[in-house]
Scaffold this motif. Structure first.
Motif, short mmCIF file in Angstrom:
data_model
loop_
_atom_site.label_atom_id
_atom_site.label_comp_id
_atom_site.label_asym_id
_atom_site.label_seq_id
_atom_site.Cartn_x
_atom_site.Cartn_y
_atom_site.Cartn_z
N SER A 1 28.93 43.47 41.57
CA SER A 1 29.62 43.06 42.78
C SER A 1 31.10 42.96 42.47
CB SER A 1 29.07 41.74 43.34
OG SER A 1 29.39 40.67 42.50
N THR A 2 31.89 43.09 43.52
CA THR A 2 33.34 43.03 43.36
C THR A 2 33.90 42.43 44.64
OG1 THR A 2 35.30 44.36 42.82
CG2 THR A 2 33.67 45.40 44.24
N ILE A 3 35.05 41.78 44.55
CA ILE A 3 35.53 41.03 45.71
C ILE A 3 36.75 41.70 46.32
CG2 ILE A 3 36.19 38.79 46.59
CD1 ILE A 3 34.77 37.52 44.47
N ARG B 1 40.02 42.18 48.06
CA ARG B 1 41.13 41.26 48.35
C ARG B 1 42.19 42.05 49.11
NH1 ARG B 1 43.92 39.17 42.83
NH2 ARG B 1 45.98 39.71 43.54
N HIS C 1 48.60 45.19 49.23
CA HIS C 1 49.10 45.48 47.88
C HIS C 1 49.61 46.92 47.82
CE1 HIS C 1 48.99 43.55 43.81
NE2 HIS C 1 49.53 44.73 43.55
N TRP D 1 39.04 42.91 43.27
CA TRP D 1 39.18 42.39 41.90
C TRP D 1 37.87 41.73 41.47
CZ3 TRP D 1 41.78 37.54 39.75
CH2 TRP D 1 41.28 36.39 40.35
N TYR D 2 37.82 41.38 40.22
CA TYR D 2 36.70 40.65 39.63
C TYR D 2 35.39 41.42 39.76
CZ TYR D 2 36.33 36.06 37.44
OH TYR D 2 36.26 35.03 36.53
N THR D 3 35.38 42.64 39.30
CA THR D 3 34.16 43.43 39.30
C THR D 3 33.31 42.98 38.11
OG1 THR D 3 35.39 45.27 40.21
CG2 THR D 3 33.25 45.78 39.22
N ARG D 4 32.09 42.58 38.40
CA ARG D 4 31.19 42.11 37.33
C ARG D 4 29.79 42.69 37.53
NH1 ARG D 4 35.34 40.93 35.63
NH2 ARG D 4 36.05 39.02 34.57
N TRP E 1 46.50 48.85 38.06
CA TRP E 1 46.79 47.49 38.49
C TRP E 1 46.03 46.45 37.68
CZ3 TRP E 1 43.63 43.92 41.52
CH2 TRP E 1 44.33 42.72 41.78
N TRP E 2 46.70 45.59 37.12
CA TRP E 2 46.30 44.32 36.50
C TRP E 2 44.79 44.20 36.20
CZ3 TRP E 2 44.13 39.31 37.15
CH2 TRP E 2 44.64 38.37 36.26
N ARG F 1 32.14 40.25 50.10
CA ARG F 1 31.97 40.76 48.74
C ARG F 1 31.26 42.10 48.82
NH1 ARG F 1 30.62 36.43 46.94
NH2 ARG F 1 32.04 35.92 45.26
#
Lengths: 471, 437
Positions: free
Chosen positions: B365-367, B369, B178, B352-355, B412-413, B388
């Motif tokens: 955790s975050t994944i 990519r 990216h 992405w998807y940090t929760r 970014w998004w 992860r």
């Protein structure tokens, strides 16, 4: 509404005259009330008074979209000019086409027993204050309580150059909350989200007081009695909240046709399912996952989508295999099929793209007791807190909020922070029994650029998974 | 348009409000989305919105009015509803103007820009040249103009314009990279460089092997380190702290990051979200939030500042304080020195998807990519997939060993929600987990 209707009709006609091979226009008015209650204090009240028109055209095989909130003919003419100009100016080489759909004339609305517009502000505020009061009456240490109660009344008028003309009205209600319960410096947190299509009667249907009090009690119990979750391969029973998130993340998203085709690659990602992946085995024969916009009172209820296509139930996974993609007219054309009415936009000022509505695991015949009876050693994960999944929707994680150790079919003590971290096929293939209970929760589903956080329901029954790795 | 803002404030005061703010915003943004190496849609907006904040007897209401043809009626409705609402005892007013603001103007070449295809094509070309087969992303020409009036004497105007491009390049479904390009001046906009970076990472990420769980020394690329700093600064809003949605509660003056980490919020700095004032009309300026790892302040508006017995940091949003733009102080390591320090570790390029499992203690955790690259003795030896990052926000920031000597502007998004100017980060002992089969 007469003015808005005239402007939509004008936009469609004018776009065709300007050279668009296809044109659609959508007027949308959203009236929102949102109440923010933080630690017993009403911080603020947000009133949305949003409305405008968006125009999408296909010209020279390319798409152009433009939007305005100035509801005058010159302003609408300007955005039609914009949309046609930018579509024609696009340097796209592969022409975009739309699947053929019948034109529809319709006027649908969601009934409200008690109209949201008629409920006084005082009553809405009182509803969340009462919840907070009862929560505090439990006597637990709950240092952070955040509630957001909101309603949204959405009026739309859609028209396209194929003759569709659709009026609709969708009243929606939503509450979400975060709670933090503490004990001896240890914290347990939760968030929940409930939605409703309809009137104020939804608040009673949620049975919020009982749910929130029970949740707070379970958090307190977790802190007092919770033990480390067992690690290793074992059986797992998940509750409706966990089934729902898995249905949404590990089935709904990877079966979105635009994601399969790479249109979302830079944002929400792609899919582990390839365009020729229909029929691919994902799970056991017990697994049916559906997406259905036509479920009454589910927050993402609709009769026609934002491209004017009639909505219907979609079986995304059927008997453990990929059965159908979610399609709009653009993706359906690529797949040489029909749209299944999955085009949605969060507001007038963004294009409608492929979206889930109300996604769920289809219930079957087991009671919760029957599901648990079969477990010799394992965990019952009733709800989750942390979750995520990779952008091809293959590696998911759900970390338990309310979970219990189960031995010989009997629920024992609470366990804390149980982690399910499995691949999508591993998760669904392990399902050996599906319950007959059923619950929906609401969510905000994120996708597209600009980002569209859209109303969605996630739900299902309890399910039993055999021999999966937990930690 | 300025008259509309003034009229809204005047009307609110006539109806008995103590405080009133009206921010008239013209949005004239333009976007091209692309996928499979070609445009998929072009978007254009022509919108006028009045963001309004009113206080009647400590009852706080806010709205975004889209129908500007009859703002009197909208204000009357708002005040009527405010009267039915309840007092917020924590409300402490808005900033007292008038203020002087920095003289900033948007680049006229950006304002005159009508077509962004050449930028999209440059980015795609850069990625394909580096070996990518597929690209997708967005080009934006952001433009908005603000006219702000408040009941405390603020009269302010701000015309903002910038360019942005985000590109993801793929060599296969599991091998991607990216790149991001941001600029407030046309002459500084380099989408091809973003494309080349995305393409280079996608090529490095070919044939990924399943990763292995463990604790690793990692190099975080600016895009993923920007996600961590974005998370950290977002959780430093006093509102998040009060709502139990932050691990930084009661940590002012305490260590929350390693000594090499200094983070500031600066709405006045050069970024694509540069602004002259916050939602109360306070001039934006630089505030150091974390200095050499020690937490110095939360982000405040006038009300939260009063609650914490301090001064507003000029970070008012319509309701809650929010960051403007994040600036991480660069370190004194070169990028090469950072990589060569890694004996056996990972280079993570995006996430992405940090929760959070717990906001109050920061467990998350975050994944990762795009490229997940295994490094041995400073060199990329293979690509990984399916892992992860599972750790804790404060622990990760405390484990920062070194930062590179140059920063890049990242946004970014969702994951990096505002501009974050960030260097490469070398971080020790980071938790990596993976899915069980």
């Amino acid at each position: 509404m007469e003015l808005e209707q005239d402007l939509v009709d004008f936009a469609v006609d004018y776009a065709r005259r300007k050279g668009a091979t296809y044109a659609e226009a959508r007027f949308e008015r959203q009236e929102q009330e949102n109440f923010f209650l933080k630690n017993g204090v009403l911080d603020a009240l947000y009133l949305g008074q949003d409305r405008g028109i968006g125009v999408k055209v296909l010209a020279n095989g390319s798409l152009g979209f433009a939007a305005t909130n100035t509801l005058t003919k010159p302003a609408v003419r300007e955005i039609v000019d914009d949309s046609v100009r930018i579509a024609k100016g696009s340097r796209r080489k592969t022409p975009i086409t739309f699947a053929q759909e019948e034109s529809i004339t319709a006027n649908w609305s969601v009934p409200e027993e008690k109209k949201l517009a008629d409920v006084p502000v005082e009553e809405k505020i009182q509803e969340i204050r009462e919840l907070d009061k009862q929560l505090m009456a439990l006597g637990f240490k709950i240092p952070a309580r955040y509630f957001q109660l909101g309603d949204n009344r959405i009026v739309k008028y859609f028209g396209n150059s194929e003759g569709s003309r659709i009026h609709s009205y969708s009243p929606r209600l939503r509450i979400f909350y975060y709670l933090t319960v503490m004990q001896d410096g240890e914290a347990e947190q939760t968030h929940r989200n409930y939605g409703w299509s309809g009137g104020w009667e939804g608040v009673r249907a949620w049975d919020l007081t009982n749910r929130i009090l029970e949740e707070a009690k379970s958090m307190d119990r977790s802190l007092r009695e919770g033990k480390k979750s067992p690690e290793g391969k074992m059986d797992l029973v998940v509750g409706p909240q966990v089934s729902g998130i898995a249905a949404h993340e590990s089935c709904g998203h990877p079966t979105e046709a635009d994601r399969v085709l790479g249109r979302e690659a830079s944002q929400a990602g792609k899919s582990f399912i390839s365009p020729d992946g229909l029929g691919m085995k994902i799970g056991s024969e017990h697994v049916n996952v559906c997406d259905d916009p036509t479920i009454e009172h589910a927050i993402a209820y609709y009769v026609t989508d934002d491209e004017g296509v009639r909505a219907r139930r979609r079986y995304l996974y059927k008997e453990g295999r990929v059965n159908e993609f979610l399609q709009n007219r653009e993706t359906a054309s690529y797949f040489q099929t029909r749209s299944n009415g999955a085009a949605r936009a969060v507001n007038y000022n963004v294009e409608a793209i492929v979206r889930m509505a109300n996604t769920f695991v289809e219930p079957k015949d087991h009671s919760l007791e029957e599901l648990l009876e079969g477990v010799r050693f394992g965990v019952y994960m009733k709800s989750f807190m942390e979750w995520n999944i990779d952008d091809k929707r293959y590696n998911a994680k759900y970390a338990g909020r309310e979970a219990y150790f189960v031995e010989n079919g009997v629920i024992k003590h609470p366990v804390r922070n149980t982690v399910i971290e499995l691949t999508t096929p591993t998760f669904w293939s392990a399902v050996d029994a599906v319950g007959k209970d059923f619950e929906f929760e609401a969510g905000f589903c994120g996708k597209s650029d600009p980002g569209q956080a859209l109303d969605a329901s996630l739900g299902g029954p309890s399910m039993r998974l055999r021999n999966v790795y937990l930690r | 348009v300025e008259d509309i803002a003034a009229r809204i404030v005047e009307k609110a005061l006539q109806l008995g409000c103590q405080d009133a703010v009206a921010d008239l915003v013209h949005n004239r943004s333009y976007q091209i989305r692309f996928a499979q190496n070609e445009p998929v849609i072009s978007n254009r907006w022509r919108e006028e919105t009045a963001s309004v904040f009113l206080v009647f007897d400590k009852r706080v209401v806010a709205t975004d009015i889209k129908d500007l043809s009859n703002t009197d009626m909208a204000v009357e409705r708002l005040v009527k509803i405010a009267k039915s609402s309840q007092r917020n005892p924590d409300y402490a007013g808005i900033a007292h103007g008038p203020f002087k603001y920095a003289r900033t103007r948007p680049d006229p070449r950006i304002l005159a820009l009508e077509d962004g295809h050449k930028f999209v094509e440059a980015a795609i070309h850069g990625a394909l040249e580096m070996g990518a087969r597929e690209t997708a992303g967005s080009f934006w020409r952001y433009e908005d103009e603000h006219f702000l009036r408040t009941s405390n004497g603020v009269e302010a105007r701000d015309h903002r314009a910038s360019l942005y491009l985000s590109i993801r390049a793929l060599t296969s479904l599991e091998s991607s990279g990216h790149g991001i390009a941001c600029a407030t001046k046309l002459s500084q906009f380099d989408p091809e460089k973003a494309g080349r970076k995305a393409g280079r990472i996608a090529t490095l990420a070919k044939d990924p092997k399943p990763g292995k769980a463990g604790r690793y020394t990692v190099v975080l690329d600016p895009l993923i380190f920007g996600s961590f700093t974005d998370n950290a600064v977002g959780r430093l809003s006093a509102y998040a702290v009060l709502a139990g949605l932050s691990p930084y509660g009661k940590k002012i003056g305490k260590r929350v990051a390693s000594e090499v980490v200094t983070i500031a919020d600066d709405g006045a700095g050069d970024s694509i979200s540069r602004k002259r004032f916050d939602a109360e009309g306070m001039p934006t300026r630089r505030h150091v939030l974390i200095q050499k790892g020690i937490l110095k302040t939360y982000l405040h508006n006038t009300s939260t500042a009063r609650r914490f017995k301090t001064r507003t940091t000029g970070n008012a949003g319509l309701i809650a304080p929010e960051p403007h733009a994040v600036f991480v102080k660069p370190g004194n390591w070169t990028k090469d020195e950072i990589f060569s320090e890694v004996k056996d570790g990972l280079w993570l390029t995006n996430t992405w998807y940090t929760r959070y499992q717990s906001y109050v203690n920061g467990d998350l955790s975050t994944i990762p990519r795009d490229g997940i690259l295994h490094i041995r003795k400073g060199e990329v030896v293979e690509a990984w997939k399916d892992v992860r990052l599972t750790d804790n926000l404060i622990r990760v920031m405390k484990n920062v060993v070194a930062l590179s000597d140059k920063t890049e502007q990242m946004m970014w998004w969702g994951e990096v929600s505002i501009p974050n100017h960030v260097p490469y980060a070398l971080i020790k002992d980071v938790g990596i987990t993976r899915s069980a089969e």
